[in-house]
Design an enzyme around this catalytic site. Sequence first.
Site, short mmCIF file in Angstrom:
data_model
loop_
_atom_site.label_atom_id
_atom_site.label_comp_id
_atom_site.label_asym_id
_atom_site.label_seq_id
_atom_site.Cartn_x
_atom_site.Cartn_y
_atom_site.Cartn_z
N HIS A 1 0.84 -1.21 0.00
CA HIS A 1 0.00 0.00 0.00
C HIS A 1 0.87 1.26 0.00
CE1 HIS A 1 -3.02 -2.69 2.32
NE2 HIS A 1 -3.52 -2.53 1.12
N LYS B 1 -16.73 -7.39 5.23
CA LYS B 1 -15.42 -7.99 5.51
C LYS B 1 -15.20 -8.19 7.01
CE LYS B 1 -12.34 -7.16 1.71
NZ LYS B 1 -10.97 -6.78 1.35
N ARG C 1 -1.80 -6.52 -8.45
CA ARG C 1 -0.70 -7.44 -8.16
C ARG C 1 -0.62 -8.59 -9.14
NH1 ARG C 1 -2.81 -7.95 -2.12
NH2 ARG C 1 -4.66 -7.63 -3.38
N SER D 1 -2.66 -8.11 2.63
CA SER D 1 -3.07 -7.94 4.04
C SER D 1 -3.66 -9.23 4.60
CB SER D 1 -4.11 -6.82 4.16
OG SER D 1 -3.56 -5.59 3.80
P1 ADP Z 1 -9.75 -3.74 -0.64
O1 ADP Z 1 -10.59 -4.41 0.39
O2 ADP Z 1 -10.38 -2.50 -1.20
O3 ADP Z 1 -9.21 -4.64 -1.72
P2 ADP Z 1 -7.01 -3.60 0.36
O4 ADP Z 1 -6.54 -2.83 1.54
O5 ADP Z 1 -6.85 -5.06 0.37
O6 ADP Z 1 -8.53 -3.17 0.21
O7 ADP Z 1 -6.34 -3.04 -0.96
C1 ADP Z 1 -6.46 -1.70 -1.33
C2 ADP Z 1 -5.83 -1.49 -2.68
O8 ADP Z 1 -4.43 -1.73 -2.57
C3 ADP Z 1 -6.30 -2.44 -3.79
O9 ADP Z 1 -6.29 -1.75 -5.01
C4 ADP Z 1 -5.26 -3.54 -3.78
O10 ADP Z 1 -5.19 -4.18 -5.02
C5 ADP Z 1 -4.03 -2.70 -3.50
N1 ADP Z 1 -2.96 -3.49 -2.91
C6 ADP Z 1 -3.01 -4.34 -1.87
N2 ADP Z 1 -1.81 -4.92 -1.62
C7 ADP Z 1 -0.98 -4.41 -2.56
C8 ADP Z 1 0.41 -4.63 -2.88
N3 ADP Z 1 1.16 -5.49 -2.21
N4 ADP Z 1 0.95 -3.94 -3.91
C9 ADP Z 1 0.17 -3.08 -4.62
N5 ADP Z 1 -1.13 -2.84 -4.40
C10 ADP Z 1 -1.70 -3.50 -3.38
#
Ligand code: ADP
Length: 162
Positions: free
Chosen positions: A18, A42, A93, A131
């Site tokens: 992130h 979630k 990703r 995450s």
């Molecule tokens: P959501 O529940 O909206 O998917 P996340 O916190 O899991 O929330 O992810 C938020 C955003 O960050 C999404 O666009 C996800 O694809 C991106 N993201 C999560 N992990 C990574 C990573 N390791 N590298 C790049 N982008 C990421």
Amino acid sequence: MSTIALYPGSFDPVTFGHLDIIKRAARLFDQVVVAVGSHHTKTVLLPLDQRLYLLEVEVNALNLNNVRFSTFDGLVVDAARNEGAVAIVRGLRNTTDFDYEVQMAAMNGALAQQVETVFLAASPATNFIASSLVKQIARMGGDISAFVPETTSGAIGELLKK
Ligand code: ADP
């Protein structure tokens, strides 16, 4: 006129992945609003206020001067409109992210024509971090320090001790 982007997510917890997207988005847009969603669907590890607090701590350590924070409880397009954002930023990703995110972008585009979705390809150094896996590893007592910054890994450690 300044261009504002909304970067929405659960951030449960914030990871190096992130933070990489936030740094890069902050170079592309005048302002980036990192928006923490309180999705009811979630199951989360960290409560909303703690996810927001950890994001602020970790992002502030990067010394970016054009990033701010918010929370939202409804549609991402409404959050984008409320913040005056012209774009929604999402990280990609892999093909699983791609398939889901392209569909989501099309749905959001149909809901709000004036808001574009901008995808940033995850950086090679962090594109394996998720995450959900960080949470699983932490729950099983594993070391998460390669995936999340120190304050965040400390906070998760404390939470899981309780
Ligand atoms: P959501 O529940 O909206 O998917 P996340 O916190 O899991 O929330 O992810 C938020 C955003 O960050 C999404 O666009 C996800 O694809 C991106 N993201 C999560 N992990 C990574 C990573 N390791 N590298 C790049 N982008 C990421």
